[in-house]
Motif scaffolding. Structure first.
Motif, PDB file in Angstrom:
ATOM      1  N   GLY A 286      66.659  13.205 120.095  1.00 52.45           N
ATOM      2  CA  GLY A 286      67.474  14.359 120.398  1.00 52.45           C
ATOM      3  C   GLY A 286      67.350  15.312 119.288  1.00 52.45           C
ATOM      4  N   ILE A 287      67.955  16.436 119.270  1.00 49.37           N
ATOM      5  CA  ILE A 287      67.947  17.645 118.373  1.00 49.37           C
ATOM      6  C   ILE A 287      69.063  17.258 117.128  1.00 49.37           C
ATOM      7  CG2 ILE A 287      70.173  18.809 119.408  1.00 49.37           C
ATOM      8  CD1 ILE A 287      66.924  20.429 118.148  1.00 49.37           C
ATOM      9  N   GLY A 288      69.952  16.336 117.033  1.00 57.64           N
ATOM     10  CA  GLY A 288      70.675  15.880 116.177  1.00 57.64           C
ATOM     11  C   GLY A 288      70.355  14.699 115.282  1.00 57.64           C
ATOM     12  N   HIS A 289      68.823  13.992 116.057  1.00 53.49           N
ATOM     13  CA  HIS A 289      68.404  13.108 115.305  1.00 53.49           C
ATOM     14  C   HIS A 289      68.405  12.735 113.827  1.00 53.49           C
ATOM     15  CE1 HIS A 289      65.444   9.750 114.532  1.00 53.49           C
ATOM     16  NE2 HIS A 289      64.432  10.557 114.319  1.00 53.49           N
ATOM     17  N   HIS A 290      68.094  13.926 113.081  1.00 54.78           N
ATOM     18  CA  HIS A 290      68.150  13.706 111.611  1.00 54.78           C
ATOM     19  C   HIS A 290      69.329  13.679 110.782  1.00 54.78           C
ATOM     20  CE1 HIS A 290      68.790  18.037 112.286  1.00 54.78           C
ATOM     21  NE2 HIS A 290      69.403  18.127 111.331  1.00 54.78           N
ATOM     22  N   THR A 291      70.631  13.937 111.789  1.00 49.43           N
ATOM     23  CA  THR A 291      72.040  13.701 111.118  1.00 49.43           C
ATOM     24  C   THR A 291      72.492  12.166 111.521  1.00 49.43           C
ATOM     25  OG1 THR A 291      72.911  14.453 113.135  1.00 49.43           O
ATOM     26  CG2 THR A 291      72.302  16.085 111.536  1.00 49.43           C
ATOM     27  N   MET A 292      71.822  11.561 112.034  1.00 45.10           N
ATOM     28  CA  MET A 292      72.398  10.246 112.310  1.00 45.10           C
ATOM     29  C   MET A 292      72.067   9.339 111.406  1.00 45.10           C
ATOM     30  SD  MET A 292      71.788   8.333 116.036  1.00 45.10           S
ATOM     31  CE  MET A 292      72.040   6.365 116.021  1.00 45.10           C
ATOM     32  N   VAL A 293      72.812   9.005 110.438  1.00 43.71           N
ATOM     33  CA  VAL A 293      72.656   7.942 109.359  1.00 43.71           C
ATOM     34  C   VAL A 293      74.344   7.309 109.139  1.00 43.71           C
ATOM     35  CG1 VAL A 293      72.385   7.956 106.793  1.00 43.71           C
ATOM     36  CG2 VAL A 293      71.122   9.877 107.960  1.00 43.71           C
ATOM     37  N   GLY A 294      74.087   6.196 109.181  1.00 43.20           N
ATOM     38  CA  GLY A 294      75.343   5.284 108.948  1.00 43.20           C
ATOM     39  C   GLY A 294      75.226   4.675 107.768  1.00 43.20           C
ATOM     40  N   ARG A 295      76.297   3.887 107.237  1.00 42.93           N
ATOM     41  CA  ARG A 295      76.430   3.195 106.148  1.00 42.93           C
ATOM     42  C   ARG A 295      76.674   1.722 106.514  1.00 42.93           C
ATOM     43  NH1 ARG A 295      79.443   6.939 101.593  1.00 42.93           N
ATOM     44  NH2 ARG A 295      77.649   8.051 101.877  1.00 42.93           N
ATOM     45  N   MET A 296      76.537   0.873 105.214  1.00 45.16           N
ATOM     46  CA  MET A 296      76.971  -0.502 105.347  1.00 45.16           C
ATOM     47  C   MET A 296      76.980  -0.795 103.946  1.00 45.16           C
ATOM     48  SD  MET A 296      74.963  -3.741 106.876  1.00 45.16           S
ATOM     49  CE  MET A 296      74.981  -3.331 108.710  1.00 45.16           C
ATOM     50  N   TYR A 297      78.115  -1.677 103.591  1.00 42.99           N
ATOM     51  CA  TYR A 297      78.531  -1.961 102.114  1.00 42.99           C
ATOM     52  C   TYR A 297      78.130  -3.735 101.974  1.00 42.99           C
ATOM     53  CZ  TYR A 297      80.674   2.473 101.254  1.00 42.99           C
ATOM     54  OH  TYR A 297      81.160   3.845 101.449  1.00 42.99           O
ATOM     55  N   VAL A 298      77.776  -3.794 101.034  1.00 43.51           N
ATOM     56  CA  VAL A 298      77.587  -5.223 100.535  1.00 43.51           C
ATOM     57  C   VAL A 298      78.289  -5.599  99.390  1.00 43.51           C
ATOM     58  CG1 VAL A 298      76.069  -7.321 100.241  1.00 43.51           C
ATOM     59  CG2 VAL A 298      75.408  -5.397 101.878  1.00 43.51           C
ATOM     60  N   THR A 299      79.154  -6.478  99.198  1.00 40.17           N
ATOM     61  CA  THR A 299      80.057  -6.698  98.105  1.00 40.17           C
ATOM     62  C   THR A 299      79.727  -7.908  97.384  1.00 40.17           C
ATOM     63  OG1 THR A 299      81.671  -7.592  99.120  1.00 40.17           O
ATOM     64  CG2 THR A 299      81.976  -5.295  98.521  1.00 40.17           C
ATOM     65  N   LYS A 300      79.938  -8.161  96.211  1.00 40.80           N
ATOM     66  CA  LYS A 300      79.281  -9.214  95.283  1.00 40.80           C
ATOM     67  C   LYS A 300      80.217 -10.523  96.184  1.00 40.80           C
ATOM     68  CE  LYS A 300      76.976  -8.700  91.391  1.00 40.80           C
ATOM     69  NZ  LYS A 300      76.042  -7.918  92.101  1.00 40.80           N
ATOM     70  N   GLY A 301      81.131 -10.411  96.651  1.00 40.19           N
ATOM     71  CA  GLY A 301      81.981 -11.383  97.154  1.00 40.19           C
ATOM     72  C   GLY A 301      82.796 -11.913  96.030  1.00 40.19           C
ATOM     73  N   GLY A 302      83.939 -12.558  96.537  1.00 41.96           N
ATOM     74  CA  GLY A 302      85.174 -13.253  95.880  1.00 41.96           C
ATOM     75  C   GLY A 302      86.144 -12.029  95.372  1.00 41.96           C
ATOM     76  N   GLU A 303      85.727 -10.926  95.835  1.00 45.24           N
ATOM     77  CA  GLU A 303      86.733  -9.622  95.348  1.00 45.24           C
ATOM     78  C   GLU A 303      87.878  -9.267  96.210  1.00 45.24           C
ATOM     79  OE1 GLU A 303      84.032  -6.011  94.769  1.00 45.24           O
ATOM     80  OE2 GLU A 303      82.561  -7.373  94.351  1.00 45.24           O
TER      81      GLU A 303
END
Ligand code: HEM
Ligand code: CU
Ligand code: CU
Lengths: 561, 185
Positions: free
Chosen positions: B168-185
């Protein structure tokens, strides 16, 4: 009702006048769809060119829907119906079965095409040509496609009926020509395709009217691709038949082996429609076993068939050329080919582009795991512009140059442009396909209005190379659109204002084919085709390298199980 | 004579096949078989295979499961661009639910490099396309299907999830996020 036949003085072909008129109308309707689709292409390409971004989002999606449908469905299928009529009544030199019904079918298709376009342009039907549920279009969007398909189905049966007429009235001896056999393959696949289309589109139509509450999205995609993929097999069968036909017309080339070529066509019938799973490789809910069996066992047999045609067509040309004495070295036969004859150059660019760009990319993304790399990225349109534009459309356009004097009885205007056109359009489309695949390899989405994500709170920034590729898509896309537009003008002007050519003799009984006597000895030992073999091996090397590069790329991703 | 005429040898199926033509068919066949074996081989030895684990679900059921994980493991709420999103850090090995809906991916997960999670994908309305960038992993997301994929991020960083199925019309605004950390932090 009597049938009148016309013997074309330029080609020696014999046309049933009813069939001939239908062929002309189908071809013209197809070119009109191409014109509309081409204007849409220009809008789409100028929007995806990041520096230009011509259309607003809602208009872009509307035009993209119109582009896909008018090109992939209306242009190609109208033209294919003309090819079916040609390959039956003209090549078999017989009368066409039920010409009246032919007009019913034509008008159903025409009304359907208009209805769907009206639905698209009145808004609220920007659902793309795949019309995936649960996104809903207006009811007349679906109804138009259904009417169009019913019309095409009727022509398929007329084609089969015409084969029966030719057999019964003994207008040919022995087996049907290879080109007709290819058209028969296309026709059989078309019937399967339209049946699948009915299974999915009729319920969707009822759903749009409110008679059905819900349609499962996975079921829809699975059945829809039984239609969507097999219809691509119609195109392949049809344009391969045209390759053979042009090789025969231009060079008098004889198939290297009737047995091999016909078996290869038969593989299409057996396996192609089942290969539709490769559109679902990144979907949930379908088992890996099914995906692997479906894409490899079934698809690779079809791929095998295409690899066979890809070799036997140039092989047949090489044999014909060598028989004419172009025997020096590996490639004299190719260097001395009539590169200025647009029917030939279009056919040859179609063959090479289809194989190298469309074929290799298609098989790569059809491997179950590799599909995740490119699913729904602009790589996919990159791939299929190599198959349906360079493969099918360019072959049809080349054939049209042959049809202007033969079928439309007009002299072609601007022959200088005709010489250039296959290179201009063909090579710019090569580039469009390549750069779209390049951008897709970097992840850029298909069907996407703005790669800069204007208005998104957490926009992602594509690498600069992706912007570069999309800019190049724009530049080469504009060249392709303009050259195709000039081609349409050239054809339309020639049909309207070109010098009228002599009709040729008309008569009321067909002249049956006189078969040339089999050539003993000579035909049994045609010249070898080392040049073609070298081309084929270059192709194979490119194929293998590219295939494994992608596995390497895949192996660097996050672990997934 | 040629491909637009009936075969001149009536018994064409007995004509011998050209030697080079035959060689090419054999090569093409072997290559097709090799490509078939490659997919199976990768299922056994490769590390990137799309999971087959899928359940029928409903939008309500799926949303409730996602909400439960968010309620339990939210570590902070986003600031600025992320301000409407909870940032969720579940322990390794847990089930994490990603919702695709008009027009966002919800919530934001923070994962540890080298740890394995069971990522669930489903859509709330139309279909969406899960396109993890710059990895370039692309998966179709359907409403009413819960697709479970075991993922093991192999590199720390900020990832984006672009929607690449037209929605639909807002397709280009659909961006999410994901973080990956080194671990042990
Ligand atoms: C004349 C030059 C052409 C250009 C420059 C062009 C360009 C494009 C581009 C850039 C897209 C992808 C847009 C996107 O996904 O965001 C597209 C989509 C498409 N094109 Fe073309 N195209 C041309 C001709 C054709 C022809 C001749 C055909 C078919 C025979 C065709 C069939 C399609 C189809 C089926 C789609 C997919 C639409 C969708 O995703 O729903 N195109 N075209
Ligand atoms: Cu979406
Ligand atoms: Cu979307």
């Amino acid at each position: 009702m009597t049938t009148t036949y016309r013997i074309c003085p330029r080609s020696g072909l014999q046309f049933d006048k009813d069939a001939e008129k239908l062929m002309r109308w189908h071809a013209v309707a197809g070119v009109l769809a191409l014109l509309l689709g081409g204007i849409m292409a220009l809008g789409v390409i100028l929007t995806r060119w990041p520096a230009v971004k011509l259309l607003e989002a809602d208009v872009f999606y509307m035009w993209l829907t119109a582009h896909g449908i008018n090109m992939l469905i209306f242009w190609i299928i109208f033209f294919e119906m003309a090819v079916l009529l040609f390959a039956s009544s003209t090549l078999l030199r017989c009368r066409m079965a039920t010409p009246k019904l032919g007009w019913v079918s034509f008008w159903l298709m025409a009304i359907g095409a208009i209805m769907t376009n009206v639905a698209i342009f009145s808004g609220e039907s920007s659902v793309m040509f795949t019309s995936y549920v649960p996104m809903q279009a207006k009811w007349h969007f679906y109804l138009g496609i259904i009417l169009f398909a019913v019309g095409a189905l009727i022509t398929c049966f007329i084609f089969l009926g015409t084969l029966v007429v030719a057999k019964a009235e003994k207008t040919y001896e022995g087996s049907i020509p290879l080109v007709t056999f290819g058209a028969l393959t296309a026709c059989i696949i078309a019937i399967f395709t339209i049946a699948s289309g009915a299974v999915i589109l009729i319920p969707t139509f009822l759903w749009s009217l409110g008679y059905i509450r819900e349609i499962d999205s996975l079921m829809y995609r699975t059945v829809w691709w039984a239609l969507g993929h097999s219809s691509q097999q119609i195109n392949v069968s049809a344009h391969v038949a045209i390759w053979y036909a042009i090789a025969a017309i231009v060079f008098g080339a004889k198939p290297m082996s009737e047995k091999v070529s016909r078996t290869a066509y038969f593989l299409y019938i057996l396996f192609l429609q089942l290969a539709s799973a490769h559109h679902l490789l990144s979907d949930p809910g379908l088992g890996s076993e099914w995906k692997v069996v479906n894409t490899s066992y079934f698809m690779y047999f079809a791929v095998l068939a295409s690899m066979i045609h890809g070799m036997t067509v140039p092989g047949a040309i090489e044999q014909a050329q060598r028989l004419k004495g172009y025997n020096k070295g590996l490639f004299e036969w190719l260097r001395k080919a009539p590169w200025g004859n647009p029917a030939f150059s279009a056919m040859f660019l179609s063959l090479i582009g289809f194989g190298f760009l469309g074929g290799i990319s298609g098989v790569m993304m059809g491997a179950e795991q590799l599909n995740m790399l490119i699913h729904n990225t602009i790589y996919v349109p990159g791939h299929f512009h190599a198959t349906v534009v360079i493969g099918t459309t360019l072959a049809f356009m080349g054939l049209t140059y042959f049809l202007v004097p033969v079928l439309f009885k007009r002299e072609l205007l601007f022959p200088g442009y005709a010489k250039m056109f296959p290179y201009l359009f063909g090579l710019s489309m090569y580039m469009v396909a390549l750069v779209m695949m390049g951008a897709g390899t970097l992840g850029v989405s298909r069907r996407h209005w703005d790669m800069a994500f204007a208005g998104a709170p957490m926009a992602y920034e594509w690498p600069g190379a992706a912007y570069l590729m999309m800019g190049l898509t724009g530049i080469f896309g504009v060249i392709a659109c303009v050259s195709a537009g000039l081609w349409i003008l050239q054809i339309v002007f020639s049909l309207l204002f070109g010098k009228k050519l002599e009709e040729g003799e008309t008569r009321s009984t067909p002249i049956p084919l006189t078969l040339p006597a089999p050539t003993p000895g000579g035909a049994a030992h045609p010249p070898a085709t080392p040049g073609t073999m070298v081309l084929a091996l270059i192709f194979l090397t490119a194929f293998i390298l590219y295939y494994f590069v992608n596995w390497k790329y895949l192996s660097s991703l996050w672990g997934m199980a | 004579m040629s491909a637009i005429l009936p075969p001149s040898e009536r018994i064409w199926w007995n004509q011998p096949i050209d030697k080079l033509e035959f060689t090419w068919i054999a090569i093409a066949l072997v290559w097709s078989l090799a490509m078939f074996v490659m997919m199976i081989w990768w299922h056994i030895y490769g590390n990137q295979n799309l999971a087959n684990e899928t359940y029928k679900t409903t939008k309500e059921m799926y949303a409730a499961k996602a909400q439960a994980v968010v309620d339990q493991y939210t570590v902070r709420t986003g600031t600025e661009a992320e301000k409407q999103f909870p940032i969720v850090k579940p322990p390794a090995g847990s089930d994490i639910y990603m919702i695709g809906r008009l027009w966002d991916w919800w919530p934001i997960y923070e994962l540890e490099q080298g740890k394995t999670y069971k990522l669930h994908l489903s859509a709330m309305d139309y279909m969406h396309g899960f396109s993890l960038q710059p990895q370039n992993i692309n998966i179709q997301v359907h409403p009413n299907y819960d697709h479970v994929i075991k993922i093991t991020p192999n590199q720390a960083g900020v990832y984006s999830i672009v929607c690449n199925e037209y929605c639909g019309i807002g397709h280009h605004t659909m961006v999410g996020r994901m973080y990956v950390t080194k671990g042990g932090e």
